[in-house]
Design a protein around this motif. Sequence first.
Motif, PDB file in Angstrom:
ATOM      1  N   TYR A   1     -59.007 115.107 -25.207  1.00 12.67           N
ATOM      2  CA  TYR A   1     -59.943 116.301 -25.395  1.00 12.67           C
ATOM      3  C   TYR A   1     -59.254 117.341 -26.196  1.00 12.67           C
TER       4      TYR A   1
ATOM      5  N   LYS B   1     -59.774 121.048 -28.625  1.00  8.80           N
ATOM      6  CA  LYS B   1     -60.728 122.432 -29.125  1.00  8.80           C
ATOM      7  C   LYS B   1     -60.220 123.064 -30.265  1.00  8.80           C
TER       8      LYS B   1
ATOM      9  N   THR C   1     -54.193 121.151 -31.220  1.00  8.35           N
ATOM     10  CA  THR C   1     -55.594 121.594 -30.783  1.00  8.35           C
ATOM     11  C   THR C   1     -55.882 120.724 -29.513  1.00  8.35           C
TER      12      THR C   1
ATOM     13  N   LEU D   1     -55.933 119.688 -25.853  1.00  7.69           N
ATOM     14  CA  LEU D   1     -55.803 120.193 -24.547  1.00  7.69           C
ATOM     15  C   LEU D   1     -55.510 119.206 -23.351  1.00  7.69           C
ATOM     16  N   THR D   2     -55.757 117.945 -23.455  1.00  6.57           N
ATOM     17  CA  THR D   2     -55.344 116.987 -22.456  1.00  6.57           C
ATOM     18  C   THR D   2     -55.373 115.562 -23.387  1.00  6.57           C
TER      19      THR D   2
ATOM     20  N   HIS E   1     -65.600 121.570 -28.771  1.00  2.60           N
ATOM     21  CA  HIS E   1     -64.788 120.791 -27.808  1.00  2.60           C
ATOM     22  C   HIS E   1     -65.003 119.255 -28.308  1.00  2.60           C
TER      23      HIS E   1
END
Length: 97
Positions: free
Chosen positions: A6, A8, A23, A25-26, A84
């Motif tokens: 994931y 963003k 970038t 996030l996970t 996203h």
Amino acid sequence: MIEVIYMKAEYEPWWMFEGWEKTILTRQTFDHLDEAKDYLETLVKDFRIQYEHEHSKKEGYYAFWTDREREFCEACDDDLQIYHGLISLIEGKPALL
């Protein structure tokens, strides 16, 4: 190894511009395809509820966004759309799960 990422960013995930890893996030890793597929499907369902726009590419990329989420870019003197992105990878290469 199977991964679901994931990210963003101010661009869709399939561009993977230099430094795109910043970038993220996970990043979830899986040993079994079924587990990764279930996890990705859950994320896609959740994102469809949260964001009004969606676009995907057959290689395992998903982009979600809302018109209300923008960031000002001083260098370009403009508001940039925030995306996203979800990316599914098998052995480090984008792949549809």
